[in-house]
Motif scaffolding. Sequence first.
Motif, PDB file in Angstrom:
ATOM      1  N   MET A   1       0.557  -1.149   0.144  1.00  9.03           N
ATOM      2  CA  MET A   1      -0.154  -0.285  -0.124  1.00  9.03           C
ATOM      3  C   MET A   1       0.586   1.663  -0.099  1.00  9.03           C
ATOM      4  N   THR A   2       0.526   2.225  -0.680  1.00 12.17           N
ATOM      5  CA  THR A   2       1.212   3.847  -0.860  1.00 12.17           C
ATOM      6  C   THR A   2       1.092   4.172   1.600  1.00 12.17           C
ATOM      7  N   ASP A   3       1.762   5.458   1.015  1.00 15.13           N
ATOM      8  CA  ASP A   3       1.525   6.455   2.474  1.00 15.13           C
ATOM      9  C   ASP A   3       0.203   6.872   2.196  1.00 15.13           C
ATOM     10  N   ILE A   4      -0.230   7.401   1.050  1.00 16.78           N
ATOM     11  CA  ILE A   4      -2.126   7.482   1.090  1.00 16.78           C
ATOM     12  C   ILE A   4      -2.863   7.299   1.889  1.00 16.78           C
ATOM     13  N   ASP A   5      -2.588   5.705   0.623  1.00 17.16           N
ATOM     14  CA  ASP A   5      -3.516   4.626   0.416  1.00 17.16           C
ATOM     15  C   ASP A   5      -3.036   4.071   2.122  1.00 17.16           C
ATOM     16  N   THR A   6      -2.091   3.901   3.410  1.00 18.54           N
ATOM     17  CA  THR A   6      -2.387   3.500   4.228  1.00 18.54           C
ATOM     18  C   THR A   6      -3.569   4.804   5.366  1.00 18.54           C
ATOM     19  N   ALA A   7      -3.030   6.166   4.637  1.00 14.76           N
ATOM     20  CA  ALA A   7      -3.249   6.836   5.739  1.00 14.76           C
ATOM     21  C   ALA A   7      -5.110   7.022   5.560  1.00 14.76           C
ATOM     22  N   LEU A   8      -5.478   6.582   4.453  1.00 16.36           N
ATOM     23  CA  LEU A   8      -7.041   6.798   4.300  1.00 16.36           C
ATOM     24  C   LEU A   8      -7.422   5.499   4.778  1.00 16.36           C
ATOM     25  N   ALA A   9      -7.026   4.577   4.519  1.00 18.19           N
ATOM     26  CA  ALA A   9      -7.527   3.089   6.022  1.00 18.19           C
ATOM     27  C   ALA A   9      -7.126   3.488   7.554  1.00 18.19           C
ATOM     28  N   GLN A  10      -6.371   4.485   7.644  1.00 15.78           N
ATOM     29  CA  GLN A  10      -6.539   5.271   9.201  1.00 15.78           C
ATOM     30  C   GLN A  10      -7.661   5.798   9.705  1.00 15.78           C
ATOM     31  N   ILE A  11      -7.834   6.780   8.683  1.00 14.25           N
ATOM     32  CA  ILE A  11      -8.734   8.038   8.684  1.00 14.25           C
ATOM     33  C   ILE A  11      -9.744   7.143   8.752  1.00 14.25           C
ATOM     34  N   LYS A  12     -10.678   6.011   7.917  1.00 14.58           N
ATOM     35  CA  LYS A  12     -11.701   5.412   7.922  1.00 14.58           C
ATOM     36  C   LYS A  12     -12.343   5.010   9.249  1.00 14.58           C
ATOM     37  N   GLN A  13     -10.609   3.530   9.489  1.00 18.71           N
ATOM     38  CA  GLN A  13     -11.463   3.118  11.257  1.00 18.71           C
ATOM     39  C   GLN A  13     -11.641   3.968  11.881  1.00 18.71           C
ATOM     40  N   GLN A  14     -10.596   5.169  12.054  1.00 20.81           N
ATOM     41  CA  GLN A  14     -11.091   6.436  13.003  1.00 20.81           C
ATOM     42  C   GLN A  14     -12.813   6.831  12.229  1.00 20.81           C
ATOM     43  N   LEU A  15     -13.092   7.399  11.815  1.00 23.08           N
ATOM     44  CA  LEU A  15     -14.542   7.402  11.322  1.00 23.08           C
ATOM     45  C   LEU A  15     -15.347   6.052  11.588  1.00 23.08           C
ATOM     46  N   ASN A  16     -15.482   4.934  11.526  1.00 22.75           N
ATOM     47  CA  ASN A  16     -16.365   4.143  12.136  1.00 22.75           C
ATOM     48  C   ASN A  16     -15.261   3.824  13.359  1.00 22.75           C
ATOM     49  N   ASP A  17     -14.953   4.701  14.260  1.00 26.12           N
ATOM     50  CA  ASP A  17     -15.049   4.353  15.500  1.00 26.12           C
ATOM     51  C   ASP A  17     -15.479   5.506  16.561  1.00 26.12           C
ATOM     52  N   LYS A  18     -16.412   6.498  15.854  1.00 26.09           N
ATOM     53  CA  LYS A  18     -15.894   7.738  15.485  1.00 26.09           C
ATOM     54  C   LYS A  18     -15.417   8.594  16.622  1.00 26.09           C
ATOM     55  N   GLN A  19     -14.009   8.676  16.061  1.00 25.58           N
ATOM     56  CA  GLN A  19     -12.956   9.145  16.243  1.00 25.58           C
ATOM     57  C   GLN A  19     -12.937  10.777  15.588  1.00 25.58           C
ATOM     58  N   TYR A  20     -14.431  11.348  15.117  1.00 27.59           N
ATOM     59  CA  TYR A  20     -14.178  12.212  14.279  1.00 27.59           C
ATOM     60  C   TYR A  20     -13.016  13.405  14.192  1.00 27.59           C
ATOM     61  N   ASP A  21     -12.622  13.690  16.002  1.00 31.65           N
ATOM     62  CA  ASP A  21     -11.256  14.814  16.388  1.00 31.65           C
ATOM     63  C   ASP A  21     -10.432  14.449  15.687  1.00 31.65           C
ATOM     64  N   GLN A  22      -9.751  12.938  16.070  1.00 31.36           N
ATOM     65  CA  GLN A  22      -8.546  12.309  15.741  1.00 31.36           C
ATOM     66  C   GLN A  22      -8.589  12.336  13.739  1.00 31.36           C
ATOM     67  N   ALA A  23      -9.643  11.434  13.898  1.00 30.20           N
ATOM     68  CA  ALA A  23      -9.598  11.371  12.295  1.00 30.20           C
ATOM     69  C   ALA A  23      -9.265  12.919  11.650  1.00 30.20           C
ATOM     70  N   LEU A  24      -9.956  14.124  11.713  1.00 33.09           N
ATOM     71  CA  LEU A  24      -9.290  15.114  11.147  1.00 33.09           C
ATOM     72  C   LEU A  24      -8.014  16.104  11.523  1.00 33.09           C
ATOM     73  N   LEU A  25      -7.506  15.779  12.497  1.00 33.15           N
ATOM     74  CA  LEU A  25      -6.661  15.331  12.967  1.00 33.15           C
ATOM     75  C   LEU A  25      -5.342  15.291  11.762  1.00 33.15           C
ATOM     76  N   ASN A  26      -5.892  13.941  11.617  1.00 37.83           N
ATOM     77  CA  ASN A  26      -4.680  13.817  10.314  1.00 37.83           C
ATOM     78  C   ASN A  26      -5.227  13.696   8.585  1.00 37.83           C
ATOM     79  N   ILE A  27      -6.716  14.050   8.665  1.00 35.73           N
ATOM     80  CA  ILE A  27      -6.355  14.451   7.043  1.00 35.73           C
ATOM     81  C   ILE A  27      -5.573  15.429   7.346  1.00 35.73           C
TER      82      ILE A  27
END
Length: 662
Positions: free
Chosen positions: A1-27
């Motif tokens: 996986m590329t760096d952006i693919d890894t980042a997207l996967a992490q952001i989507k997992q955080q969204l699923n876990d309702k960690q919206y603040d953390q997801a926004l910080l990573n975006i």
Amino acid sequence: MTDIDTALAQIKQQLNDKQYDQALLNITPQLVQYPEHAELWYLKSVCQRYLKLSDAAIESLQTLLALQPEYGRAFQELGHNFSALSRMQDAAEAYQQAVQRNNALPASWRGLAVALKQLGQEQEAAAALNQFQYLNKQAPILLSIASMRNEGRLYKAERLCRDFLQQHPHDPSAMRLLGLIGMDLGVLDDADFVLESCLELHPDFDQARIDFITVLQKRQQFKRAMEQANILLDKQPNNITALTAGGNAAMSIGDLELALTLFDRALLINANLQGVQLAKGHALKTAGDTSGAVDCYRKAYEIQSDFGDAYWSLANLKTYRFSDGEIKIMKNQLEVPTISLVDRYSICFALAKSLEDSGDYSQSFHYYQRGNQLKKQQIDYSAENNKRDTQLQIQVCTKNLFTVARGYEDKAPIFIVGLPRAGSTLLEQILSSHSMVEGTLELPNIPAMAHKLNGRRRRDEEPKYPGVLAELTPEQCLKLGRQYIEETRIHRTDTPFFIDKMPNNFRHIGLIKTILPNAKIIDARRHPLACCFSAFKQLFAEGQLFSYSLDDLAGYYIDYTQLMTHWDDVFPGAIHRVFYEQVVDDLELEVRRLLEYCQLPFEPQCLEFHKTRRAVRTASAEQVRQPLYRGGIDQWQNFAEQLDPLVVRLADVLSHYPCVDK
């Protein structure tokens, strides 16, 4: 996986876990590195909405839509945020934009129903709610397939849909979806079969019947389309969708009076239907009522100010002149970031035509070029494949292939071929003014036959056609020729001759001569620069995918002339060439030559073709209702500087063109 693919996967997992603040910080750092990454902007807006930052989410979505105007889910997010801010009119418009781009979004239909109900639009709200309820009952995989179709991933959608039908053979929604995918892929006979089968099993599936009508019209099976429309109208005589489908079907069979009656009935129920106003305008234009058409087109854009098709329909009359106020409205609409791609390029073409009429050629070309570039984003055309197919025709269709007489020896068909905007409608109007000749339509039968002979092949696969022509037996050629005559009979009365004016049939002259050896073939030719630029200025209803780039146009024109030279060698004296400029210079001489080639006696009404009253559906409808004039011959010279690359590409064909100074 590329760096952006890894980042997207992490952001989507955080969204699923309702960690919206953390997801926004990573975006945020990802957008610094990838500022035009559409999915990052989408995920950012989702986080902002869940954090109740609706104003910020709307800003993110506007940035996203500036990057990708056709992102359906972005409009859905806009709708959610406008709803949260109680901006229900904006919410309704956003949800409407979402379902126009992807009609398989249940949340958008639900949101649209709620917004419309709050706005007091009860009937429209009920229709949106019905669509939500319909989608909500569908298997999730079918919604995914529908979204793939809307996003243009047709082959994957088809495969998954067929897999689903293996498990659920008679599922009505899957059958309908497979029919729609077949229509998108251009496999209209398959779409016809699937939708007809669906309706035999599920006769009350009205949406499938509406789709079936569309397929039948694309196949020019107009009588069958009208029969299906009548089934709908018998069940729901006051249903707007049924009335509109019936009006379109009636227009297709030439019953303009019935079409206008049905459109008017729909508009009595709801006068604010921009699509129906547009359709009524088209019917009036076909009937020759230009002022009535103008009135309808104006009403259409008054209902929806960004309705690009209404502006283009006015421009496409060729005789309409926009007011300063209308030009200002169109320019303002182009500044709206959420306007759809279709509306955007339609307005560009309309603006370009208006500016050309006013003599502002530099700005006119700017908008023509912009409109073509936007349209080209939506199509898939390969100049390399076109050249390959041209060379295959030259290699396969040699004189030896036609030494044995084959086919159905009917003298009725007269084919007019060439490039679009080369004068084919003018020749059709002249010939159909003769008492023994009937004008029909741009009939799809020959291209459909070629498509079927080629089999179901993707563009990257080796074509079976035209090589298959050498394998046809005399009996098969006879059958195909008779089939063509029988299939086209619906468009004719009892006149001895009829015209098939499908310009691109020049690619299939070998097939035509194989199955209809006595058919007449007329090649409409126009100065290369005039012809190419006229096509570049035209927003075609469908097809002509080569016309949205000057480079593609030049390549296509070169392929066309090479192939026509080949046909002249294979069928010496069998093809009659008519140069547009010569028709303008000496109409009577060229008409006499044309009639002599068709073995028809001279009739003076052919010289007064503009007085012949008949339905004309092409872009030249208004022009062929007027006497000939020289004004259109040299219009391209107003853009000589911008067309210099075209001059370079077409240098050889220009040096051989006989009718005007080089």
